[in-house]
Design an enzyme around this catalytic site. Structure first.
Site, PDB file in Angstrom:
ATOM      1  CB  SER A  99     -89.364 -11.719  73.272  1.00  3.84           C
ATOM      2  OG  SER A  99     -89.071 -10.656  73.877  1.00  3.84           O
ATOM      3  CG  HIS A 147     -88.530 -15.380  70.958  1.00  6.25           C
ATOM      4  ND1 HIS A 147     -87.561 -15.811  71.467  1.00  6.25           N
ATOM      5  CD2 HIS A 147     -88.431 -13.857  70.766  1.00  6.25           C
ATOM      6  CE1 HIS A 147     -86.888 -14.878  72.158  1.00  6.25           C
ATOM      7  NE2 HIS A 147     -87.238 -13.773  71.456  1.00  6.25           N
ATOM      8  CE  LYS A 199     -84.383 -13.857  70.030  1.00  3.17           C
ATOM      9  NZ  LYS A 199     -82.848 -13.261  70.126  1.00  3.17           N
TER      10      LYS A 199
HETATM   11  C1  PLP Z   1     -88.673 -10.367  69.264  1.00  4.14           C
HETATM   12  C2  PLP Z   1     -87.104 -10.431  69.131  1.00  4.14           C
HETATM   13  N1  PLP Z   1     -86.800  -9.590  68.025  1.00  4.14           N
HETATM   14  C3  PLP Z   1     -85.497  -9.460  68.011  1.00  4.14           C
HETATM   15  C4  PLP Z   1     -84.594  -9.578  68.860  1.00  4.14           C
HETATM   16  C5  PLP Z   1     -83.237  -9.406  68.599  1.00  4.14           C
HETATM   17  O1  PLP Z   1     -82.330 -10.381  67.841  1.00  4.14           O
HETATM   18  P1  PLP Z   1     -80.871 -10.438  68.087  1.00  4.14           P
HETATM   19  O2  PLP Z   1     -80.430 -11.084  69.164  1.00  4.14           O
HETATM   20  O3  PLP Z   1     -80.591 -11.253  66.880  1.00  4.14           O
HETATM   21  O4  PLP Z   1     -80.310  -9.012  67.957  1.00  4.14           O
HETATM   22  C6  PLP Z   1     -84.876 -10.439  69.928  1.00  4.14           C
HETATM   23  C7  PLP Z   1     -83.909 -10.720  71.003  1.00  4.14           C
HETATM   24  O5  PLP Z   1     -84.046 -11.446  72.024  1.00  4.14           O
HETATM   25  C8  PLP Z   1     -86.461 -10.722  70.035  1.00  4.14           C
HETATM   26  O6  PLP Z   1     -86.800 -11.096  71.213  1.00  4.14           O
END
Ligand code: PLP
Length: 405
Positions: A176, A204, A235
């Site tokens: 991310s 992502h 996202k």
């Molecule tokens: C790789 C990854 N997993 C999970 C999440 C968390 O997702 P959410 O924003 O739906 O809680 C993020 C959030 O940025 C992320 O980058």
């Protein structure tokens, strides 16, 4: 009891204090930020779907028909026809037997890891995994083995050492904060050889990689093979919430034992309606995914043209690693003076010494906007003497960590 004011002061002194910025417009390529129009290059609304008229309308329709909220958890009285419909669509989209919705990606990772790895077992996690994976591993009661970023040899050594205790390997698909992609086929091979499950977080990667934006697992040709895939709705899919794809049996176990699923109110109808519409748009317009890929390449090239190292990114997420937290914040503020908004990302979101601007493109950015953003950031870096060409500061966190290892 620690003093709140002292703790805030400590954060300020370390350059790690965070404040909320105010957006007063939809999440488009340009937004009104703290009263000024800026080019937005740090949103996860990669395909621009959060503000798509069909997605907005679907959210409104779902609210009209089913109401604003679900009223209870799924296992009590909050399970609506819309939830099942979206789960079926997501399972089919990802190539899995079943899918289960969670309140957010954070909750999906927390809940799923704790179900799949427990006391007396080991969980293997990439050192650059998202905080929700880190926290999921922490609360799982399993012993943790944190392998060096994408380092298969290190992971392999850890798996051998674990004997028969290995339960789960877990990784971001697209990292991310770096925009590089996990070696999924190799991870699956290791998982199989050591009797572990593999869980991949496509937060992502959905909408960005693979055929029709189906993600990194699909790009690797491993849909249905990787044991567990997590995806988010907040996202690329422009809504809110998350889902886990797996076999019907694993999903059944999650329904019965994943605490964030059991003890939390079901997703509200408008977010489900929006996600369903976003999935239809993604299905019907694969050109958006191509455009996102092109835009990622345009930004990477434009930043490289400014002498800025973008590390191992090959996606829509493009980091400009600065090093310390204060210069990263200064670079963000200076870019804002040029009406470009790329948030500075500091520890604990990224490792110490790798603070950065974490840029991300949207499919509906124009090429000239992305080139202009790169020019503003390049000039700001030059003025602040932050990115000394060829200096240590330009090393990406990946190579920085490898050097330190
Ligand atoms: C790789 C990854 N997993 C999970 C999440 C968390 O997702 P959410 O924003 O739906 O809680 C993020 C959030 O940025 C992320 O980058």
């Amino acid at each position: 009891m620690s003093d709140v004011a002292d703790r805030l002061e400590d954060l300020r002194r370390a350059g790690l204090y965070r404040r909320l910025r105010l957006i007063e417009s939809p999440q488009g390529p340009r937004v009104t930020l703290d009263g000024a129009e800026v080019l937005l290059v740090c949103s996860n609304n990669y395909l621009g779907l959060a503000d798509h008229p069909r997605v907005r309308q679907a959210a409104a329709d779902a609210a009209e028909r089913f109401g604003a909220g679900a009223g209870a958890s799924r296992l009590v009285s909050g399970n609506m026809s819309l939830h099942g419909k979206l789960e079926e669509r997501l399972a089919a989209f990802s190539g899995y037997e079943a899918a289960l919705l969670f309140g957010s990606g954070y909750l999906a990772n927390l809940g799923t890891i704790a179900v799949l790895a427990g006391r007396g077992e080991r969980v293997f996690s990439d050192e650059l995994n998202h905080a929700s994976i880190i926290d999921g591993c922490r609360i799982s009661h399993a012993e943790r083995f944190i392998y060096r970023h994408a380092d298969l040899e290190h992971l392999s050594w850890g798996l051998r050492k674990a004997g028969g205790e290995g339960a789960l390997i877990v990784t971001d698909a697209v990292f991310s904060m770096d925009g590089d992609v996990a070696p999924i086929a190799e991870l699956l091979d290791l998982a199989r050889r050591h009797g572990c499950r593999l869980m991949v977080d496509e937060a992502h990667a959905t909408g960005a990689l693979g055929p029709g934006g189906r993600g990194a697992v699909a790009e690797a040709g491993l849909s249905g093979e990787v044991d567990v895939v997590v995806g988010t709705l907040g996202k690329t899919l422009g809504s809110y919430g998350a889902y886990v794809c797996a076999s019907a049996k694993v999903v059944d176990l999650l329904i019965n034992t994943a605490r964030p699923f059991i003890f939390s109110t079901a997703l509200p109808p408008p977010t489900i309606g929006a996600a369903l519409a976003a999935l239809s748009l993604l299905d019907g317009q694969p050109g958006m995914v191509e455009q996102l890929r092109r835009n990622g390449a345009i930004l990477r090239d434009a930043l490289a043209g400014q002498g800025l190292d973008v590390g191992a990114s090959r996606t829509q997420i493009v980091p400009v690693v600065v090093g310390d937290a204060r210069p990263a914040t200064a670079l963000c503020e200076r870019a804002l003076e040029g009406h470009v908004f790329a948030q500075a990302i500091r520890p604990p979101t990224v490792p110490e010494g790798t603070s950065r601007l974490r840029l991300s493109v949207m499919a509906n950015h124009r090429a000239d906007e992305l080139c202009a953003a790169a020019a503003v950031i390049g000039q700001a870096a030059e003025e602040l003497d932050i990115v000394a060409r060829g200096s240590e500061q330009r090393i990406s966190p990946v190579s920085r960590l490898r050097r330190a290892a």
